[in-house]
Design a protein around this motif. Structure first.
Motif, mmCIF file in Angstrom:
data_model
loop_
_atom_site.group_PDB
_atom_site.id
_atom_site.type_symbol
_atom_site.label_atom_id
_atom_site.label_comp_id
_atom_site.label_asym_id
_atom_site.label_seq_id
_atom_site.Cartn_x
_atom_site.Cartn_y
_atom_site.Cartn_z
ATOM 1 N N GLY A 51 6.484 2.070 1.868
ATOM 2 C CA GLY A 51 7.367 1.250 2.706
ATOM 3 C C GLY A 51 7.774 2.061 3.920
ATOM 4 N N SER A 52 9.071 2.158 4.150
ATOM 5 C CA SER A 52 9.554 2.969 5.274
ATOM 6 C C SER A 52 10.066 4.328 4.804
ATOM 7 C CB SER A 52 10.661 2.229 6.024
ATOM 8 O OG SER A 52 11.744 1.955 5.155
ATOM 9 N N THR A 53 9.867 4.640 3.535
ATOM 10 C CA THR A 53 10.301 5.924 2.976
ATOM 11 C C THR A 53 9.140 6.916 3.048
ATOM 12 O OG1 THR A 53 11.772 4.754 1.468
ATOM 13 C CG2 THR A 53 11.300 7.057 0.963
ATOM 14 N N VAL A 54 9.400 8.089 3.612
ATOM 15 C CA VAL A 54 8.383 9.129 3.750
ATOM 16 C C VAL A 54 8.837 10.348 2.941
ATOM 17 C CG1 VAL A 54 7.145 10.641 5.328
ATOM 18 C CG2 VAL A 54 7.685 8.308 6.011
ATOM 19 N N PHE A 55 7.927 10.829 2.088
ATOM 20 C CA PHE A 55 8.155 12.025 1.286
ATOM 21 C C PHE A 55 7.250 13.132 1.808
ATOM 22 C CE2 PHE A 55 8.801 8.397 -1.504
ATOM 23 C CZ PHE A 55 9.975 8.696 -2.168
ATOM 24 N N GLU A 56 7.696 14.380 1.700
ATOM 25 C CA GLU A 56 6.851 15.517 1.984
ATOM 26 C C GLU A 56 6.642 16.299 0.688
ATOM 27 O OE1 GLU A 56 6.750 19.664 4.557
ATOM 28 O OE2 GLU A 56 8.122 18.068 5.163
ATOM 29 N N VAL A 57 5.405 16.684 0.426
ATOM 30 C CA VAL A 57 5.083 17.463 -0.763
ATOM 31 C C VAL A 57 5.336 18.931 -0.460
ATOM 32 C CG1 VAL A 57 3.283 18.060 -2.426
ATOM 33 C CG2 VAL A 57 3.327 15.768 -1.429
ATOM 34 N N LEU B 85 -2.916 16.025 -4.109
ATOM 35 C CA LEU B 85 -1.812 16.367 -3.213
ATOM 36 C C LEU B 85 -1.792 17.860 -2.956
ATOM 37 C CD1 LEU B 85 1.052 14.193 -4.742
ATOM 38 C CD2 LEU B 85 -0.265 13.746 -2.676
ATOM 39 N N ARG B 86 -1.475 18.225 -1.715
ATOM 40 C CA ARG B 86 -1.306 19.624 -1.333
ATOM 41 C C ARG B 86 0.044 19.775 -0.661
ATOM 42 N NH1 ARG B 86 -6.046 20.603 2.556
ATOM 43 N NH2 ARG B 86 -5.289 18.584 3.177
ATOM 44 N N SER B 87 0.546 20.978 -0.647
ATOM 45 C CA SER B 87 1.809 21.261 0.013
ATOM 46 C C SER B 87 1.706 20.876 1.489
ATOM 47 C CB SER B 87 2.141 22.743 -0.127
ATOM 48 O OG SER B 87 3.408 23.000 0.413
ATOM 49 N N GLY B 88 2.713 20.165 2.006
ATOM 50 C CA GLY B 88 2.712 19.722 3.395
ATOM 51 C C GLY B 88 2.235 18.298 3.580
ATOM 52 N N ASP B 89 1.629 17.685 2.551
ATOM 53 C CA ASP B 89 1.194 16.293 2.651
ATOM 54 C C ASP B 89 2.404 15.366 2.789
ATOM 55 O OD1 ASP B 89 -1.486 16.868 2.462
ATOM 56 O OD2 ASP B 89 -1.658 16.359 0.332
ATOM 57 N N HIS B 90 2.192 14.229 3.448
ATOM 58 C CA HIS B 90 3.233 13.221 3.593
ATOM 59 C C HIS B 90 2.790 11.943 2.880
ATOM 60 C CE1 HIS B 90 4.500 15.919 6.835
ATOM 61 N NE2 HIS B 90 5.705 15.414 6.605
ATOM 62 N N ILE B 91 3.689 11.418 2.043
ATOM 63 C CA ILE B 91 3.451 10.181 1.301
ATOM 64 C C ILE B 91 4.399 9.138 1.861
ATOM 65 C CG2 ILE B 91 3.563 9.053 -0.945
ATOM 66 C CD1 ILE B 91 3.224 11.891 -2.172
ATOM 67 N N GLN B 92 3.859 7.962 2.212
ATOM 68 C CA GLN B 92 4.702 6.888 2.729
ATOM 69 C C GLN B 92 4.619 5.688 1.813
ATOM 70 O OE1 GLN B 92 4.125 5.776 6.805
ATOM 71 N NE2 GLN B 92 5.586 4.099 6.677
ATOM 72 N N GLY C 139 0.791 -1.223 0.000
ATOM 73 C CA GLY C 139 0.000 0.000 0.000
ATOM 74 C C GLY C 139 0.824 1.275 0.000
ATOM 75 N N THR C 140 0.148 2.346 -0.368
ATOM 76 C CA THR C 140 0.705 3.697 -0.362
ATOM 77 C C THR C 140 -0.135 4.501 0.616
ATOM 78 O OG1 THR C 140 1.321 3.480 -2.694
ATOM 79 C CG2 THR C 140 1.201 5.709 -1.804
ATOM 80 N N TYR C 141 0.512 5.316 1.421
ATOM 81 C CA TYR C 141 -0.199 6.072 2.445
ATOM 82 C C TYR C 141 -0.018 7.570 2.220
ATOM 83 C CZ TYR C 141 -0.742 1.659 4.816
ATOM 84 O OH TYR C 141 -1.085 0.368 5.110
ATOM 85 N N LEU C 142 -1.109 8.296 2.313
ATOM 86 C CA LEU C 142 -1.116 9.751 2.219
ATOM 87 C C LEU C 142 -1.607 10.272 3.558
ATOM 88 C CD1 LEU C 142 -0.841 12.388 0.614
ATOM 89 C CD2 LEU C 142 -3.176 12.023 -0.207
ATOM 90 N N ASN C 143 -0.736 10.981 4.263
ATOM 91 C CA ASN C 143 -1.051 11.489 5.603
ATOM 92 C C ASN C 143 -1.577 10.370 6.513
ATOM 93 O OD1 ASN C 143 -0.271 14.097 4.838
ATOM 94 N ND2 ASN C 143 -2.294 14.474 3.978
ATOM 95 N N ARG C 144 -0.895 9.230 6.476
ATOM 96 C CA ARG C 144 -1.181 8.046 7.304
ATOM 97 C C ARG C 144 -2.490 7.341 6.964
ATOM 98 N NH1 ARG C 144 1.860 8.159 12.820
ATOM 99 N NH2 ARG C 144 3.541 9.566 12.274
ATOM 100 N N GLN C 145 -3.095 7.692 5.846
ATOM 101 C CA GLN C 145 -4.316 7.026 5.379
ATOM 102 C C GLN C 145 -3.972 6.252 4.107
ATOM 103 O OE1 GLN C 145 -7.372 7.234 6.979
ATOM 104 N NE2 GLN C 145 -6.240 8.341 8.562
ATOM 105 N N LYS C 146 -4.406 4.989 4.054
ATOM 106 C CA LYS C 146 -4.110 4.168 2.883
ATOM 107 C C LYS C 146 -4.822 4.728 1.657
ATOM 108 C CE LYS C 146 -3.481 -0.579 1.536
ATOM 109 N NZ LYS C 146 -3.518 -1.959 1.982
ATOM 110 N N VAL C 147 -4.089 4.852 0.558
ATOM 111 C CA VAL C 147 -4.643 5.390 -0.684
ATOM 112 C C VAL C 147 -5.368 4.265 -1.421
ATOM 113 C CG1 VAL C 147 -4.050 6.398 -2.922
ATOM 114 C CG2 VAL C 147 -2.827 7.128 -0.865
#
Length: 146
Positions: A138-144, A129-136, A115-123
């Motif tokens: 695996g164990s890699t976290v991106f910030e938009v 996407l908005r500025s400040g969102d977090h995409i996870q 799965g892919t997670y956007l702000n800790r919610q499964k997509v």
């Protein structure tokens, strides 16, 4: 055992030890290698054109701060063909896609196992996407960022 067999086994053991040491040194070197800095356009250029969105890696710590510019379509995964490659066993070969739609960016999971997670919610469907969102992934976290 014959002396030739002992000599052959000794040589094989030495080769295995050297391969092991090579892998350890390579892993350590990859962990301490400095990240590549991406030069950003001056703010005056960004204001005249559509703002460029970025993905900034927050974790793992070894990649913290690495930036990736979002284009029309960006794929994320372990495969070398992805625009953003993630060295993570919990990421699929082609894990997720970020595409540009109607002036904004949209995140889609491409049927990944974990799965892919956007702000800790499964997509489960295409998500804006908005500025400040977090995409996870695996164990890699991106910030938009914009």
């Amino acid at each position: 055992m014959s002396p030739q067999l002992v000599r052959l086994l000794t040589i094989l053991l030495l080769v295995l030890i050297h391969l092991f040491l090579y892998r350890v040194i390579r892993a350590v070197w990859a962990g301490i290698k400095p990240t590549r800095n991406v030069k950003l356009r001056p703010n005056s250029f960004i204001r005249k054109h559509r703002p460029a969105s970025l993905l900034i890696i927050r974790t793992p710590e070894t990649l913290h701060g690495q930036r990736h510019e979002l284009g029309e379509e960006v794929t994320i995964g372990r495969a070398a063909t992805c625009e953003i490659t993630v060295d993570d066993n919990y990421a699929s070969q082609i894990h997720a896609r970020i595409s540009s739609r109607d002036g904004s960016h949209v995140l889609e999971d491409l049927g990944s196992t974990n799965g892919t997670y956007l702000n800790r919610q499964k997509v489960s469907s295409a998500s804006s996407l908005r500025s400040g969102d977090h995409i996870q992934i695996g164990s890699t976290v991106f910030e938009v960022a914009s």
